[in-house]
Design a protein around this motif. Structure first.
Motif, mmCIF file in Angstrom:
data_model
loop_
_atom_site.group_PDB
_atom_site.id
_atom_site.type_symbol
_atom_site.label_atom_id
_atom_site.label_comp_id
_atom_site.label_asym_id
_atom_site.label_seq_id
_atom_site.Cartn_x
_atom_site.Cartn_y
_atom_site.Cartn_z
ATOM 1 N N UNK A 118 0.817 -1.226 0.000
ATOM 2 C CA UNK A 118 0.000 0.000 0.000
ATOM 3 C C UNK A 118 0.850 1.275 0.000
ATOM 4 N N UNK A 119 2.066 1.192 0.504
ATOM 5 C CA UNK A 119 2.928 2.386 0.519
ATOM 6 C C UNK A 119 3.990 2.336 -0.577
ATOM 7 N N UNK A 120 3.667 1.631 -1.676
ATOM 8 C CA UNK A 120 4.596 1.573 -2.822
ATOM 9 C C UNK A 120 4.913 2.966 -3.349
ATOM 10 N N UNK A 121 6.105 3.101 -3.908
ATOM 11 C CA UNK A 121 6.477 4.387 -4.510
ATOM 12 C C UNK A 121 5.811 4.561 -5.874
ATOM 13 N N UNK A 122 5.271 5.745 -6.087
ATOM 14 C CA UNK A 122 4.712 6.098 -7.406
ATOM 15 C C UNK A 122 5.570 7.187 -8.053
ATOM 16 N N UNK A 123 6.715 7.454 -7.444
ATOM 17 C CA UNK A 123 7.500 8.628 -7.831
ATOM 18 C C UNK A 123 8.213 8.431 -9.169
ATOM 19 N N UNK A 124 8.173 9.503 -9.976
ATOM 20 C CA UNK A 124 9.009 9.562 -11.182
ATOM 21 C C UNK A 124 9.806 10.850 -11.083
#
Ligand SMILES: [Zn+2]
Ligand SMILES: [Zn+2]
Length: 444
Positions: A118-124
């Motif tokens: 649930x706290x996966x990174x979505x960052x680009x």
């Protein structure tokens, strides 16, 4: 007899004190673990690439300031002047005694997270080449930062138990191997108290959470990147006799390089030569003008590293000359700034191992074999002049480690898109181990 009784009483008090200390550290960790989990998840969802750790370093600096450390930010001079050094130093002076440095890394990796957490990174974010890439804390530097901040809090509360100068170091750009060097180049040891000892931890997916591991002596290898350009004389694929084919030369070079480790190097001096990239040519019937190779060289000893680099140059140039490539088209071999080997000072690691066993229990402290991966932490030791050590922090569910050992199928390792440490017990152990290590070195 009376003497013996007095001695027993003294020993009893000491044991009793040690137990009380341990109990209070355990209680303090339990009190704070929920907030550390939040910190960890926040860091995990907001990773930043090497050379770009702006928000991460500001966060670490802010937390250290709240705890009463004297904080300096933006430390580090890279060879590429366009990059900002986001190094952080937090200083806490607490009476006379040794100066201890504790280091955490700040950076993350260009990896697209696939853990499904649930706290996966979505960052680009944009990388050094200006390309947008996914970013993930796939090496666990978020675990390290949280353990580091937890340790900082414990040590500020336990100030009555230690004496000396504590220096907490947030190091940028470990993954690119140039962060420690950038900090040192920024007059680090002139501007801040030089360490008597420097320590760091790194999470390890192969080790059960709750445990720590240590490796005396050489623990990790130096890493050197090499770019080779093999230049030939291109032409039509149907008329090789009019050309000097760099693809054939490159193929011979790749095979000839294999003899460096097998024939020229002592089997007692571990080293690796890997050709990780080879590019040349555009289509079926064109013999190209050049082929480019990228290599990594790993070694423990500096003289071995130098000898391997010299052998690579000799072999590349020799094979090209044998193929009749003219002198003015001789291959070029470019060696980039590398990362030194990680040498764990044996006396220091022995001392810490005793403290770990006391804090975590005999069964939770294990000696581990060295590896050929690399880490730039050792550079803070200035060629082993300052005793440094890095220790391993177990990060995986014990049941999964057991299953993996029995089946021979490895768990997702560091830098994997599936790497998912078990945060709560890992943070607990990280804080407990690092706090105990510092207390051992600075105890009153
Ligand atoms: Zn890494
Ligand atoms: Zn790492």
């Amino acid at each position: 007899m009376r003497k013996l009784l007095v001695l027993c009483a003294v020993v009893g008090v000491l044991v009793c004190n040690a137990n009380a200390q341990q109990q209070s550290l355990d209680a303090m960790i339990e009190r704070d673990i929920a907030s550390w989990l939040t910190t960890y998840k926040n860091l995990h969802t907001a990773p930043e690439l090497s050379h770009r750790e702006e928000k991460t370093s500001a966060f670490v600096a802010g937390e250290l300031r709240k705890l009463g450390f004297t904080v300096t930010e933006r430390i580090g001079k890279f060879q590429n002047a366009q990059w900002t050094g986001y190094g952080v130093i937090g200083l806490l002076k607490n009476g006379p005694g040794p100066t201890i440095w504790v280091r955490t890394e700040l950076d993350a990796l260009p990896v697209e997270e696939k853990t499904g957490l649930p706290y996966s990174s979505q960052v680009k974010m944009k990388n050094d080449a200006g390309l947008e890439v996914n970013v993930m804390h796939a090496c666990g530097h978020d675990i390290h930062m949280t353990s580091f901040l937890g340790t900082a809090k414990m040590l500020t509360e336990l100030k009555s138990q230690w004496s000396g100068t504590l220096v907490l170091v947030g190091q940028p750009s470990e993954e690119t191997g140039d962060g420690a060097a950038a900090m040192l180049r920024d007059n680090l040891y002139a501007n801040f108290p030089k360490p008597d000892f420097a320590i760091a931890l790194h999470d390890k997916p192969e080790l059960e959470t709750g445990k720590v591991g240590y490796t005396p002596g050489y623990a990790m290898a130096s890493a050197t990147s090499i770019d080779i350009k093999i230049r030939g004389i291109g032409g039509h694929g149907s008329a090789p006799e009019t050309t000097k084919d760099p693809i054939v030369v490159a193929a011979q070079v790749v095979m000839a390089l294999q003899t460096i480790i097998s024939r020229e190097n002592s089997p007692l001096d571990p080293a690796v030569v890997t050709v990780g990239s080879i590019h040349g040519g555009t289509r079926y019937n064109i013999i190209p003008d050049e082929v480019n190779l990228q290599l990594t060289v790993r070694a423990y000893k500096e003289n071995v590293r130098k000898r391997v680099l010299a052998s690579i140059e000799r072999i590349v140039k020799g094979v090209a000359a044998t193929a009749g490539i003219p002198e003015d088209r001789a291959p070029t071999v470019k060696v980039s700034e590398g990362t030194g080997a990680t040498y764990n000072n044996p006396q220091l690691i022995d001392r810490l191992a005793v403290a770990f066993r006391k804090a975590l229990g005999e069964d939770n402290v294990v000696e581990m074999p060295p590896m050929m991966a690399s880490e730039d932490f050792g550079q803070f030791g200035l060629d082993q002049k300052i005793p440094t050590t890095i220790f391993w922090l177990g990060a995986s569910d014990p049941a999964k480690v057991k299953q993996s050992r029995e089946s021979g199928v490895a768990l997702p390792g560091l830098h994997s898109a599936l790497f998912a440490p078990v945060p709560e017990p890992t943070l607990r152990t990280g804080v407990k181990a690092m706090t105990s290590a510092v207390l051992e070195l600075m105890k009153k």
